[in-house]
Design an enzyme around this catalytic site. Structure first.
Site, PDB file in Angstrom:
ATOM      1  N   ASN A 197      54.750 -22.593  20.282  1.00 16.34           N
ATOM      2  CA  ASN A 197      55.727 -22.564  19.370  1.00 16.34           C
ATOM      3  C   ASN A 197      56.284 -23.869  19.078  1.00 16.34           C
ATOM      4  OD1 ASN A 197      58.332 -21.528  17.715  1.00 16.34           O
ATOM      5  ND2 ASN A 197      59.500 -22.138  19.643  1.00 16.34           N
ATOM      6  N   LYS A 247      61.991 -14.381  15.660  1.00 18.17           N
ATOM      7  CA  LYS A 247      62.496 -13.299  16.368  1.00 18.17           C
ATOM      8  C   LYS A 247      61.587 -13.695  17.621  1.00 18.17           C
ATOM      9  CE  LYS A 247      64.700 -10.556  13.501  1.00 18.17           C
ATOM     10  NZ  LYS A 247      64.967 -11.457  12.516  1.00 18.17           N
ATOM     11  N   ILE A 294      59.220 -12.687  20.721  1.00 22.23           N
ATOM     12  CA  ILE A 294      57.764 -12.227  20.624  1.00 22.23           C
ATOM     13  C   ILE A 294      57.908 -11.005  21.595  1.00 22.23           C
ATOM     14  CG2 ILE A 294      55.322 -12.449  21.025  1.00 22.23           C
ATOM     15  CD1 ILE A 294      56.479 -13.803  18.341  1.00 22.23           C
ATOM     16  N   GLY A 352      57.912 -22.477   5.732  1.00 24.69           N
ATOM     17  CA  GLY A 352      56.330 -22.600   5.946  1.00 24.69           C
ATOM     18  C   GLY A 352      55.888 -23.775   5.831  1.00 24.69           C
ATOM     19  N   SER A 353      56.627 -25.100   6.177  1.00 20.93           N
ATOM     20  CA  SER A 353      56.041 -26.343   5.990  1.00 20.93           C
ATOM     21  C   SER A 353      55.003 -26.800   7.140  1.00 20.93           C
ATOM     22  CB  SER A 353      57.377 -27.382   5.805  1.00 20.93           C
ATOM     23  OG  SER A 353      57.963 -27.659   6.889  1.00 20.93           O
ATOM     24  N   ASN A 354      55.478 -26.294   8.184  1.00 21.04           N
ATOM     25  CA  ASN A 354      54.588 -26.536   9.458  1.00 21.04           C
ATOM     26  C   ASN A 354      53.424 -25.786   9.078  1.00 21.04           C
ATOM     27  OD1 ASN A 354      55.660 -28.230  11.754  1.00 21.04           O
ATOM     28  ND2 ASN A 354      57.466 -27.338  11.177  1.00 21.04           N
ATOM     29  N   HIS A 387      59.689 -26.386  18.427  1.00 26.68           N
ATOM     30  CA  HIS A 387      61.157 -26.447  18.301  1.00 26.68           C
ATOM     31  C   HIS A 387      61.676 -27.987  17.992  1.00 26.68           C
ATOM     32  CE1 HIS A 387      65.013 -24.764  19.341  1.00 26.68           C
ATOM     33  NE2 HIS A 387      65.113 -25.902  19.917  1.00 26.68           N
TER      34      HIS A 387
HETATM   35  C1  GAR Z   1      61.065 -26.042  11.950  1.00 25.90           C
HETATM   36  O1  GAR Z   1      61.697 -27.453  12.158  1.00 25.90           O
HETATM   37  C2  GAR Z   1      60.769 -25.766  13.401  1.00 25.90           C
HETATM   38  O2  GAR Z   1      60.753 -26.704  14.442  1.00 25.90           O
HETATM   39  C3  GAR Z   1      62.105 -24.812  13.434  1.00 25.90           C
HETATM   40  O3  GAR Z   1      62.226 -24.248  12.283  1.00 25.90           O
HETATM   41  C4  GAR Z   1      61.846 -24.936  11.301  1.00 25.90           C
HETATM   42  C5  GAR Z   1      60.811 -24.211  10.348  1.00 25.90           C
HETATM   43  O4  GAR Z   1      60.416 -25.000   9.197  1.00 25.90           O
HETATM   44  N1  GAR Z   1      62.032 -23.719  14.582  1.00 25.90           N
HETATM   45  C6  GAR Z   1      62.971 -23.552  15.219  1.00 25.90           C
HETATM   46  O5  GAR Z   1      64.168 -23.823  15.262  1.00 25.90           O
HETATM   47  C7  GAR Z   1      62.533 -22.702  16.475  1.00 25.90           C
HETATM   48  N2  GAR Z   1      63.750 -22.238  17.427  1.00 25.90           N
HETATM   49  P1  GAR Z   1      59.098 -24.583   8.412  1.00 25.90           P
HETATM   50  O6  GAR Z   1      59.244 -23.003   8.133  1.00 25.90           O
HETATM   51  O7  GAR Z   1      59.262 -25.472   7.342  1.00 25.90           O
HETATM   52  O8  GAR Z   1      57.850 -24.870   9.287  1.00 25.90           O
END
Ligand code: GAR
Length: 209
Positions: A110, A94, A96, A15-17, A112
């Site tokens: 999203n 997952k 959607i 959940g850092s984003n 990536h």
């Molecule tokens: C992030 O790096 C995001 O870009 C990636 O998961 C991480 C989640 O970090 N997403 C994917 O790879 C989607 N295919 P977070 O939970 O700290 O935000």
């Protein structure tokens, strides 16, 4: 009068984003409120971030339901109940379900951690992406933020930023540098979406900055 957009965040893990976006909401830079955080996991760390901010959390997982339709119905009724207008995927594992995609045209985004369409699709998630990037020998990776459709990592691209791969990079070191870009870029995109500054026509995204 400022109208706040109702956002649902979908996240599977850390959940850092989400925290980076929440920070900009709390400071008033993003005109929105996060009305719920939804996860496929029961107790992901992202729920702690939400709970600390007084945001309701829900674990909604395909395995809790007999059919894909019931799963989609449960998600959709929660989103309707919370009057969600924008869905932000922040590390959500997952796919959607189609009814949700149809109900929220150009209103699901999203992030990536690579330059799509490379190193994307089913199974390309988190550290796995960076492992594949380094193993391939490419010199450039980055961040992609895109609208969500029925396929993994396939919707219209909103923005991309490059990150160079340096000698000595491990997947973990690279992930850290990419994440710094994610934390800067994702709040900017969410802000623009909340201000209706991003439009898409035939996969071409125009961002009126
Ligand atoms: C992030 O790096 C995001 O870009 C990636 O998961 C991480 C989640 O970090 N997403 C994917 O790879 C989607 N295919 P977070 O939970 O700290 O935000």
């Amino acid at each position: 009068m400022v109208v706040l957009k109702n956002i649902a965040v979908f996240a599977s893990g850390r959940g850092s984003n989400f925290a980076a976006i929440l920070n900009k909401i709390q400071s008033g830079e993003i005109t929105a409120r996060v009305v719920c955080v939804i996860s496929d996991n029961e107790h992901p760390p992202v729920f702690d971030v939400a709970i600390a901010a007084g945001i309701p959390t829900f674990c909604i997982n395909r395995k809790q339901f007999a059919t894909p339709e019931e799963y989609a119905d449960a998600l959709l009724s929660r989103l309707k109940e919370k009057r969600v207008e924008l869905i932000v995927l922040a590390g959500f594992l997952k796919l959607i379900p189609t009814p949700i995609v149809r109900h929220y045209p150009q209103a699901i985004v999203n992030i990536h951690p690579a330059l799509l369409p490379n190193f994307g699709g089913k199974g390309f998630f988190g550290i796995k992406v960076h492992e594949a990037v380094i193993a391939s020998g490419v010199k450039m990776t980055g961040v992609t933020i895109h609208f969500v459709d029925e396929k993994y990592d396939n919707g219209a691209i909103i923005c991309q930023e490059k990150v160079a791969i340096l000698a000595g990079d491990t997947p973990e070191i690279l992930a850290k540098r990419v994440l710094e870009v994610e934390h800067r870029l994702y709040p900017q995109v969410v802000k623009a979406l909340c201000e209706d500054k991003i439009i898409v026509k035939n996969r071409k995204v125009i961002w009126n900055r």
